[in-house]
Motif scaffolding. Structure first.
Motif, PDB file in Angstrom:
ATOM      1  N   ILE A  27       0.943  -1.075  -0.282  1.00 14.23           N
ATOM      2  CA  ILE A  27      -0.566   0.114   0.437  1.00 14.23           C
ATOM      3  C   ILE A  27       1.021   0.433   0.210  1.00 14.23           C
ATOM      4  CG2 ILE A  27      -1.718   0.748   1.008  1.00 14.23           C
ATOM      5  CD1 ILE A  27      -2.896  -1.352   2.576  1.00 14.23           C
ATOM      6  N   VAL A  28       1.927   1.680   1.159  1.00 17.10           N
ATOM      7  CA  VAL A  28       2.742   2.413   0.592  1.00 17.10           C
ATOM      8  C   VAL A  28       3.297   2.422  -0.145  1.00 17.10           C
ATOM      9  CG1 VAL A  28       5.002   3.077   2.184  1.00 17.10           C
ATOM     10  CG2 VAL A  28       2.850   1.928   3.320  1.00 17.10           C
ATOM     11  N   ILE A  29       4.024   1.457  -1.608  1.00 15.28           N
ATOM     12  CA  ILE A  29       4.509   1.497  -1.880  1.00 15.28           C
ATOM     13  C   ILE A  29       3.721   2.691  -3.256  1.00 15.28           C
ATOM     14  CG2 ILE A  29       5.972   0.132  -3.903  1.00 15.28           C
ATOM     15  CD1 ILE A  29       6.784  -1.173  -1.962  1.00 15.28           C
ATOM     16  N   VAL A  30       2.648   1.436  -3.638  1.00 10.03           N
ATOM     17  CA  VAL A  30       1.205   2.333  -4.467  1.00 10.03           C
ATOM     18  C   VAL A  30       1.095   3.222  -3.800  1.00 10.03           C
ATOM     19  CG1 VAL A  30      -0.802   1.451  -4.885  1.00 10.03           C
ATOM     20  CG2 VAL A  30       0.914  -0.022  -5.091  1.00 10.03           C
ATOM     21  N   ALA A  31       0.983   4.001  -2.857  1.00 10.59           N
ATOM     22  CA  ALA A  31       0.457   5.795  -2.608  1.00 10.59           C
ATOM     23  C   ALA A  31       1.917   5.975  -2.718  1.00 10.59           C
ATOM     24  CB  ALA A  31       0.253   5.053  -1.241  1.00 10.59           C
ATOM     25  N   ALA A  32       2.980   5.904  -2.961  1.00 13.87           N
ATOM     26  CA  ALA A  32       3.453   6.589  -3.558  1.00 13.87           C
ATOM     27  C   ALA A  32       4.090   6.286  -5.028  1.00 13.87           C
ATOM     28  CB  ALA A  32       5.022   6.497  -2.537  1.00 13.87           C
ATOM     29  N   VAL A  33       3.414   5.797  -5.226  1.00 12.71           N
ATOM     30  CA  VAL A  33       4.359   5.724  -6.445  1.00 12.71           C
ATOM     31  C   VAL A  33       2.898   6.208  -6.976  1.00 12.71           C
ATOM     32  CG1 VAL A  33       3.804   4.262  -9.098  1.00 12.71           C
ATOM     33  CG2 VAL A  33       5.270   3.777  -7.269  1.00 12.71           C
ATOM     34  N   MET A  46       9.639  13.780  -7.726  1.00 17.67           N
ATOM     35  CA  MET A  46      10.225  12.474  -6.325  1.00 17.67           C
ATOM     36  C   MET A  46      10.219  12.724  -5.774  1.00 17.67           C
ATOM     37  SD  MET A  46      10.878  10.356  -9.054  1.00 17.67           S
ATOM     38  CE  MET A  46      11.148   8.734  -7.496  1.00 17.67           C
ATOM     39  N   ALA A  47       9.683  14.272  -5.272  1.00 20.98           N
ATOM     40  CA  ALA A  47       9.716  14.321  -3.886  1.00 20.98           C
ATOM     41  C   ALA A  47       9.137  14.738  -3.308  1.00 20.98           C
ATOM     42  CB  ALA A  47      10.569  16.121  -3.378  1.00 20.98           C
ATOM     43  N   VAL A  48       7.654  14.792  -3.419  1.00 14.58           N
ATOM     44  CA  VAL A  48       6.487  14.281  -3.365  1.00 14.58           C
ATOM     45  C   VAL A  48       6.631  12.939  -2.936  1.00 14.58           C
ATOM     46  CG1 VAL A  48       4.300  14.189  -3.607  1.00 14.58           C
ATOM     47  CG2 VAL A  48       4.979  16.271  -4.492  1.00 14.58           C
ATOM     48  N   ILE A  52       5.798  10.819   0.835  1.00 15.90           N
ATOM     49  CA  ILE A  52       4.768   9.926   1.104  1.00 15.90           C
ATOM     50  C   ILE A  52       5.401   8.493   1.475  1.00 15.90           C
ATOM     51  CG2 ILE A  52       2.984   8.523  -0.144  1.00 15.90           C
ATOM     52  CD1 ILE A  52       2.374  11.246  -2.200  1.00 15.90           C
ATOM     53  N   LEU A  53       6.199   7.828   0.088  1.00 16.39           N
ATOM     54  CA  LEU A  53       6.556   6.868   0.859  1.00 16.39           C
ATOM     55  C   LEU A  53       6.965   6.349   2.329  1.00 16.39           C
ATOM     56  CD1 LEU A  53       7.742   3.975   0.030  1.00 16.39           C
ATOM     57  CD2 LEU A  53       9.929   4.853  -0.288  1.00 16.39           C
ATOM     58  N   VAL A  54       8.038   7.765   2.974  1.00 15.32           N
ATOM     59  CA  VAL A  54       8.692   8.290   4.466  1.00 15.32           C
ATOM     60  C   VAL A  54       7.560   8.037   5.090  1.00 15.32           C
ATOM     61  CG1 VAL A  54      10.176   9.645   5.726  1.00 15.32           C
ATOM     62  CG2 VAL A  54      10.678   9.325   3.432  1.00 15.32           C
ATOM     63  N   ALA A  55       6.709   9.065   4.948  1.00 12.25           N
ATOM     64  CA  ALA A  55       5.564   8.702   5.828  1.00 12.25           C
ATOM     65  C   ALA A  55       4.639   7.697   5.546  1.00 12.25           C
ATOM     66  CB  ALA A  55       4.203  10.458   5.543  1.00 12.25           C
ATOM     67  N   GLY A  56       4.187   7.189   5.222  1.00 10.96           N
ATOM     68  CA  GLY A  56       4.217   5.937   4.924  1.00 10.96           C
ATOM     69  C   GLY A  56       4.035   4.838   5.517  1.00 10.96           C
ATOM     70  N   ALA A  57       5.436   4.770   5.847  1.00  9.54           N
ATOM     71  CA  ALA A  57       7.049   4.110   6.328  1.00  9.54           C
ATOM     72  C   ALA A  57       6.354   4.115   8.043  1.00  9.54           C
ATOM     73  CB  ALA A  57       8.102   3.895   5.610  1.00  9.54           C
ATOM     74  N   GLY A  58       6.157   5.314   8.093  1.00 12.47           N
ATOM     75  CA  GLY A  58       6.153   5.283   9.615  1.00 12.47           C
ATOM     76  C   GLY A  58       5.473   5.249  10.023  1.00 12.47           C
ATOM     77  N   ILE A  59       3.992   5.396   9.546  1.00 15.64           N
ATOM     78  CA  ILE A  59       3.092   5.095   9.614  1.00 15.64           C
ATOM     79  C   ILE A  59       2.684   3.061  10.096  1.00 15.64           C
ATOM     80  CG2 ILE A  59       0.356   4.734   8.756  1.00 15.64           C
ATOM     81  CD1 ILE A  59       0.707   8.026   7.823  1.00 15.64           C
ATOM     82  N   LEU A  60       3.587   2.776   9.215  1.00  9.84           N
ATOM     83  CA  LEU A  60       3.763   1.762   9.145  1.00  9.84           C
ATOM     84  C   LEU A  60       4.361   0.586  10.223  1.00  9.84           C
ATOM     85  CD1 LEU A  60       2.430  -1.148   7.723  1.00  9.84           C
ATOM     86  CD2 LEU A  60       5.304  -1.187   6.119  1.00  9.84           C
ATOM     87  N   GLY A  61       5.135   1.459  10.034  1.00  9.21           N
ATOM     88  CA  GLY A  61       6.344   1.038  11.736  1.00  9.21           C
ATOM     89  C   GLY A  61       4.918   1.319  12.862  1.00  9.21           C
ATOM     90  N   VAL A  62       4.461   2.249  12.938  1.00  7.39           N
ATOM     91  CA  VAL A  62       3.932   2.185  14.151  1.00  7.39           C
ATOM     92  C   VAL A  62       2.397   1.199  14.334  1.00  7.39           C
ATOM     93  CG1 VAL A  62       2.216   3.916  15.622  1.00  7.39           C
ATOM     94  CG2 VAL A  62       4.032   4.692  14.438  1.00  7.39           C
ATOM     95  N   ASP A  63       1.976   1.033  13.395  1.00  5.94           N
ATOM     96  CA  ASP A  63       1.302  -0.320  13.221  1.00  5.94           C
ATOM     97  C   ASP A  63       1.624  -0.796  13.111  1.00  5.94           C
ATOM     98  OD1 ASP A  63      -1.406  -1.032  12.532  1.00  5.94           O
ATOM     99  OD2 ASP A  63      -0.599  -1.813  10.429  1.00  5.94           O
TER     100      ASP A  63
END
Length: 77
Positions: A27-33, A46-48, A52-63
């Motif tokens: 989900i994080v990879i698809v959202a970033a792409v 690419m910065a956007v 999104i990738l970093v934020a999604g990875a953070g949310i995934l880590g917390v989950d």
């Protein structure tokens, strides 16, 4: 710490954590792409996508951490 790792490894909860991690990662990879493609008109798409990738990875880590913590608590009870 060793006890808690063994408690999770010896149960079906480890399988659930792995499935949750795989699904969340996809989900994080698809959202970033998609975020990068949608922001293509921006100066730095690419910065956007990276944000999104970093934020999604953070949310995934917390989950995953919360799921692991609840799995350990259930195994101790």
């Amino acid at each position: 710490m060793t006890y808690t790792l063994q408690a999770v490894e010896n149960s079906d909860e480890k399988t659930d954590l792995v499935k949750r991690f795989r699904t969340g990662t996809l989900i994080v990879i698809v959202a970033a792409v998609l975020g990068g493609l949608l922001a293509w008109n921006e100066q730095h798409p690419m910065a956007v996508a990276l944000a999104i990738l970093v934020a999604g990875a953070g949310i995934l880590g917390v989950d995953i951490a919360v799921a692991y913590r609840s799995a350990v608590r259930r195994s101790k009870a």
